[in-house]
Design an enzyme around this catalytic site. Sequence first.
Site, short mmCIF file in Angstrom:
data_model
loop_
_atom_site.label_atom_id
_atom_site.label_comp_id
_atom_site.label_asym_id
_atom_site.label_seq_id
_atom_site.Cartn_x
_atom_site.Cartn_y
_atom_site.Cartn_z
CB CYS A 74 -0.94 0.09 1.19
SG CYS A 74 -1.93 -1.36 1.45
NE ARG A 128 4.45 1.83 -0.76
CZ ARG A 128 5.63 1.60 -0.19
NH1 ARG A 128 6.73 1.93 -0.82
NH2 ARG A 128 5.71 1.06 0.99
CD1 TRP A 136 -0.98 -6.07 -3.81
CD2 TRP A 136 -0.62 -6.74 -1.71
NE1 TRP A 136 -0.61 -7.39 -3.84
CE2 TRP A 136 -0.39 -7.83 -2.57
CE3 TRP A 136 -0.46 -6.93 -0.33
CZ2 TRP A 136 -0.01 -9.09 -2.10
CZ3 TRP A 136 -0.09 -8.18 0.12
CH2 TRP A 136 0.14 -9.24 -0.76
CG ASN A 160 2.37 0.56 3.86
OD1 ASN A 160 2.05 -0.61 3.62
ND2 ASN A 160 3.60 1.00 3.70
N GLY A 161 0.53 -1.28 6.30
CA GLY A 161 1.07 -2.17 7.31
C GLY A 161 -0.01 -3.13 7.78
CD GLU A 205 14.51 -12.44 -12.30
OE1 GLU A 205 14.22 -13.01 -11.24
OE2 GLU A 205 14.08 -11.32 -12.60
CE LYS A 216 10.97 -10.09 -13.76
NZ LYS A 216 11.85 -10.01 -12.68
CD GLU A 259 7.79 -10.79 -11.22
OE1 GLU A 259 7.86 -10.12 -10.19
OE2 GLU A 259 8.67 -10.73 -12.11
CG HIS A 261 16.58 -36.30 -10.29
ND1 HIS A 261 16.88 -37.63 -10.07
CD2 HIS A 261 17.74 -35.71 -10.66
CE1 HIS A 261 18.18 -37.82 -10.29
NE2 HIS A 261 18.71 -36.68 -10.65
CE LYS A 268 10.20 -1.89 -8.87
NZ LYS A 268 10.50 -3.21 -9.44
C1 G6P Z 1 8.24 -7.99 -4.90
C2 G6P Z 1 8.49 -7.49 -6.30
C3 G6P Z 1 9.68 -8.23 -6.92
C4 G6P Z 1 10.89 -8.10 -6.03
C5 G6P Z 1 10.60 -8.57 -4.60
C6 G6P Z 1 11.73 -8.22 -3.66
O1 G6P Z 1 7.79 -9.29 -4.94
O2 G6P Z 1 7.34 -7.67 -7.10
O3 G6P Z 1 9.96 -7.68 -8.20
O4 G6P Z 1 11.94 -8.86 -6.56
O5 G6P Z 1 9.44 -7.90 -4.10
O6 G6P Z 1 11.82 -6.82 -3.57
P1 G6P Z 1 13.09 -6.05 -3.08
O7 G6P Z 1 12.70 -4.60 -3.15
O8 G6P Z 1 13.33 -6.48 -1.67
O9 G6P Z 1 14.21 -6.39 -3.97
#
Ligand code: G6P
Length: 608
Positions: free
Chosen positions: A2, A27, A73, A99-100, A481, A485, A488, A504, A603
Amino acid sequence: MCGIVGCIGNRSVTPIIVESLKRLEYRGYDSAGIATLNGAEIDITKTEGKIADLENILSLTNTACVGIGHTRWATHGIPSSTNAHPHADCSGSFAVVHNGIIENFQALKDELTSKGHIFSSETDTEVLAHLCEDCYNGDLESAVREALLRVEGSYAIAVISDNEPDVIVAARKDSPLIVGLGDGENFLASDIPAIRKYTNKVMYINDGEIVRLTRDNVTVSTLQGVNVERLVTIVDGSVQDAERGGYEHFMLKEIHEQPKALRDTMEDRLCELEGSIDFKELRPFEDEIKNIEGITIIACGTSYHAGILGKYALEDLLRIPVKVEYSSEFRYNNFLSGNRSLAICISQSGETADTLAAMNEAKAQGYLTLAITNVVGSTITRKADEILLTKSGMEIGVAATKTFTAQILTLYMLGIYVARLKKLIDVETSRHIITSMKSVPGLIESLLDNISDIEKASSRICEADCCYFIGRGLSYPIALEGALKMKEISYIKAEGFPAGELKHGPLALITAGTPVIAIVPKGKTYYKTLGNIKEVKARNAFVIAIANASDDEIVKYVDSVIKIPDIDELFSPMLAAVVLQLLAYYAAKDIGAEIDQPRNLAKSVTVE
Ligand code: G6P
């Protein structure tokens, strides 16, 4: 997660709050709201959906000069306009954004309900509004203070009340909060870019502090009522960082910004001739670092994948054990004493709640803590013993791209730095690594100039309902990764595996036509990975290889090849990562997904 904002001034705050919320939308974006105070009463507008949806229902004639806003969020309660913030008390005299997570909200809710308070949402936040109402005795700041002393959990909050129409009170514990100072107006927000358009003068608010904003004054005090002197920081970073600059999406812009991000991260740090890395910021810790006998890397999401790559590189260079832990797991594990150990906490935002908590645990266990982050002034920078900044510029797309490659680069630079301190590599070797390192941005530029094969491969992936990414050694974290991606932003089911693990279990998932993306640059494990490619080909998978430009052999074994420039094996992952980012980007675009704001994600995850 948030995002919260607040503004008090002499002009209509509605457009300012909307603009600031748009910059905080990364956020969370499942609902949003704003409360304004026009001197007499509070007016709340909120809705499920994005800031654009909120904007559509806001009154353009609202001239109120005091207000708070929120982009959500969901944690407690589904995304809906009822659960959207701001939340009000029974009388509508107090409005709160938060936020929290208020962990003891149920007990507080039961108590307040028994006193006659009527709740209208399913959120934990609403108890704060009722608590303020309950505690109010003629002074808003005291009411907020009293309310917060009863609360357990994490919060960054902002409160307004029609009893005191010229004040906003805000507070923080374990969730970010900054204050911006203007001329006859003041602001608060979850981060600096939200208000950067209006001011470059900020104050960082610390955990356990309350801040009182009027048009002309800002005072900070502790929850216990002790006044605090807070310095004003002048921030740089342009407002344009937060614009798309002609690109269709922030993600695409940020992928293309990688050469610059890497050059900026290397700048003034690489000493090619001496074969050394100049991390001025680590000088005071050189003796401690020299004596390090073990490293634990702690991170979440994409940063975790950079951490795995860091493990491989650091173990190779330093010959000491390096563990990589998810922050959310590390903090609850029975880990051993961190004596002579370094905890490297990677977080692009510097605000991920689990990483911050894990770092606190590591500190308590005696680890020396080093944060790698992209955000100056973020919470992690104020808590870690040492900080290394990646200099990627602001990243807005939820899917991390340029910060990922900059994290890898920083870990590599750290490896060389420590290896030289410990006298584990000679000048010649490190000079050679640095020379290759310097060539990476230019090679990414050449890769970005020719993306037709990537686009073609992405449309093939879109035809399937799942895909798999395989790689060995340094290419394994890149496989993870690549899959992250893909899921996501395109929502296509994607998993990454160490290529050697296929037999396996994962091999059972391969059927005719299943796309398998094999990351197979020349290097130690090339022929082993080729063997794994043959295994999936024998099951009729559709194999897309990411291979070196000079690899003429690979085409015989796969259905499609995406070439990356030739470079030392250590740096191929950075080039392959760019390919996989684009692969996911174009797949998401084909499908018509909302690339910069994927569903259910945010994010910066500032709640546990
Ligand atoms: C969220 C974001 C990711 C990010 C992760 C860790 O899940 O969507 O893109 O890698 O947080 O975030 P940070 O700011 O700690 O790297």
